[in-house]
Design an enzyme around this catalytic site. Structure first.
Site, mmCIF file in Angstrom:
data_model
loop_
_atom_site.group_PDB
_atom_site.id
_atom_site.type_symbol
_atom_site.label_atom_id
_atom_site.label_comp_id
_atom_site.label_asym_id
_atom_site.label_seq_id
_atom_site.Cartn_x
_atom_site.Cartn_y
_atom_site.Cartn_z
ATOM 1 N N LYS A 43 0.811 -1.190 0.000
ATOM 2 C CA LYS A 43 0.000 0.000 0.000
ATOM 3 C C LYS A 43 0.857 1.258 0.000
ATOM 4 O O LYS A 43 0.394 2.340 -0.324
ATOM 5 C CB LYS A 43 -0.883 0.022 1.267
ATOM 6 C CG LYS A 43 -1.823 -1.130 1.424
ATOM 7 C CD LYS A 43 -2.563 -0.941 2.761
ATOM 8 C CE LYS A 43 -3.216 -2.205 3.226
ATOM 9 N NZ LYS A 43 -3.751 -2.065 4.591
ATOM 10 N N GLY A 44 2.081 1.127 0.435
ATOM 11 C CA GLY A 44 2.932 2.284 0.754
ATOM 12 C C GLY A 44 3.074 3.326 -0.339
ATOM 13 O O GLY A 44 3.224 4.506 -0.056
ATOM 14 N N GLU A 83 7.701 2.545 -5.993
ATOM 15 C CA GLU A 83 7.833 2.004 -4.635
ATOM 16 C C GLU A 83 8.008 3.151 -3.648
ATOM 17 O O GLU A 83 8.536 4.214 -4.006
ATOM 18 C CB GLU A 83 9.038 1.048 -4.612
ATOM 19 C CG GLU A 83 9.422 0.471 -3.271
ATOM 20 C CD GLU A 83 8.370 -0.403 -2.612
ATOM 21 O OE1 GLU A 83 7.216 0.042 -2.482
ATOM 22 O OE2 GLU A 83 8.715 -1.529 -2.195
ATOM 23 N N ASP A 84 7.564 2.947 -2.426
ATOM 24 C CA ASP A 84 7.715 4.004 -1.421
ATOM 25 C C ASP A 84 9.148 4.116 -0.928
ATOM 26 O O ASP A 84 9.748 5.180 -0.961
ATOM 27 C CB ASP A 84 6.725 3.789 -0.254
ATOM 28 C CG ASP A 84 6.800 2.406 0.379
ATOM 29 O OD1 ASP A 84 7.592 1.561 -0.080
ATOM 30 O OD2 ASP A 84 6.059 2.162 1.349
ATOM 31 N N ASP A 126 3.881 3.499 6.478
ATOM 32 C CA ASP A 126 3.215 3.159 7.730
ATOM 33 C C ASP A 126 4.154 2.504 8.736
ATOM 34 O O ASP A 126 5.234 2.053 8.396
ATOM 35 C CB ASP A 126 2.069 2.180 7.465
ATOM 36 C CG ASP A 126 2.586 0.762 7.240
ATOM 37 O OD1 ASP A 126 3.495 0.597 6.389
ATOM 38 O OD2 ASP A 126 2.119 -0.168 7.912
ATOM 39 N N ASP A 159 14.675 -0.619 1.331
ATOM 40 C CA ASP A 159 15.435 -0.847 2.560
ATOM 41 C C ASP A 159 16.471 -1.942 2.288
ATOM 42 O O ASP A 159 17.566 -1.665 1.808
ATOM 43 C CB ASP A 159 14.434 -1.214 3.664
ATOM 44 C CG ASP A 159 15.066 -1.333 5.034
ATOM 45 O OD1 ASP A 159 16.208 -0.895 5.215
ATOM 46 O OD2 ASP A 159 14.412 -1.874 5.953
HETATM 47 P P1 IMP Z 1 12.884 -4.077 1.532
HETATM 48 O O1 IMP Z 1 12.405 -5.338 0.891
HETATM 49 O O2 IMP Z 1 13.658 -4.365 2.809
HETATM 50 O O3 IMP Z 1 13.648 -3.171 0.618
HETATM 51 O O4 IMP Z 1 11.640 -3.349 2.087
HETATM 52 C C1 IMP Z 1 10.848 -2.611 1.364
HETATM 53 C C2 IMP Z 1 9.497 -2.432 2.034
HETATM 54 O O5 IMP Z 1 9.570 -2.352 3.455
HETATM 55 C C3 IMP Z 1 8.977 -1.108 1.606
HETATM 56 O O6 IMP Z 1 8.165 -1.281 0.479
HETATM 57 C C4 IMP Z 1 8.192 -0.634 2.792
HETATM 58 O O7 IMP Z 1 6.872 -1.088 2.691
HETATM 59 C C5 IMP Z 1 8.818 -1.290 3.980
HETATM 60 N N1 IMP Z 1 9.730 -0.359 4.684
HETATM 61 C C6 IMP Z 1 11.070 -0.370 4.718
HETATM 62 N N2 IMP Z 1 11.568 0.641 5.448
HETATM 63 C C7 IMP Z 1 10.495 1.346 5.871
HETATM 64 C C8 IMP Z 1 10.339 2.547 6.644
HETATM 65 O O8 IMP Z 1 11.299 3.193 7.103
HETATM 66 N N3 IMP Z 1 9.071 2.948 6.857
HETATM 67 C C9 IMP Z 1 7.975 2.305 6.366
HETATM 68 N N4 IMP Z 1 8.071 1.193 5.624
HETATM 69 C C10 IMP Z 1 9.314 0.712 5.390
HETATM 70 MG MG MG Z 2 6.200 -0.969 0.366
#
Ligand code: IMP
Ligand code: MG
Length: 179
Positions: A45-46, A103-104, A163, A107
């Site tokens: 949803k982000g 994408e929001d 969120d 990480d």
């Molecule tokens: P990744 O797979 O670790 O890159 O994570 C990506 C997803 O984790 C993003 O699409 C976000 O939904 C969530 N996420 C990662 N860091 C944050 C943050 O600081 N705040 C909110 N959501 C986050």
């Molecule tokens: Mg996300």
């Protein structure tokens, strides 16, 4: 903004700064993708607020679709396991199209790495990625980000779609949540 007052939160990117950057991204993407069949795929949803603002700053036609992926659950750290809970739906052809994933925040990079490979199975012409925030601290998987709104070193961010356990998405600014 009561919630923001009672929890430990600090504005890190204001709505005005976001708005200006989203405008710039819209212009840049419109220039790069001119005269191409663009399909924008938002990650729910982000990314929904960012995507809504970004597509209104495009000056080229685009079709929209959404996916939903899960890696976090109720936690603030990735479980490392990515699953699709809503896929693209097929009424919009991706084959031979230019796909732009919205994408929001990136990480670990696991989500986008997974999604890019998943979308490539549809044989698009290319898959580009636009992330509002590139959070550098915990990257595990290299992902090529074509458009980035802001680079942030670390911290857990909320607001403007982002969120923490489903809270804070509606805040117009982006805050760091002090956990
Ligand atoms: P990744 O797979 O670790 O890159 O994570 C990506 C997803 O984790 C993003 O699409 C976000 O939904 C969530 N996420 C990662 N860091 C944050 C943050 O600081 N705040 C909110 N959501 C986050
Ligand atoms: Mg996300």
């Amino acid at each position: 903004m009561d919630k923001a007052a009672e929890t430990q939160m600090e504005i890190v990117i204001s709505k005005d700064v976001i708005s200006r950057r989203v405008q710039e991204l819209g212009q840049e993407i419109s220039r790069d993708m001119k005269e191409r069949d663009l399909v924008v795929v938002g990650v729910l949803k982000g990314a929904y607020i960012f995507m809504a603002d970004l597509v209104r700053n495009l000056t080229i036609p685009a079709k929209m679709d959404f996916v939903r992926l899960k890696s976090y659950g109720q936690e603030t750290e990735s479980s490392g396991q990515v699953t699709i809970t809503k896929d693209v739906e097929g009424e919009i052809e991706l084959r031979d199209r230019n796909v732009l994933v919205i994408e929001d925040i990136v990480d670990t990079g696991l989500t986008l790495d997974f999604l890019k490979k998943h979308l490539e199975q549809h044989k698009p012409r290319e898959v580009k990625i636009c992330a509002l925030i590139d959070k550098l601290e915990r990257r595990e998987r290299y992902v090529d980000l074509d458009y980035v709104g802001f680079e942030v070193a670390q911290g857990y961010l909320v607001g403007y779609g982002l969120d923490a356990a489903e809270e804070y998405r509606c805040l117009p600014d982006i805050y760091e949540l002090k956990l």
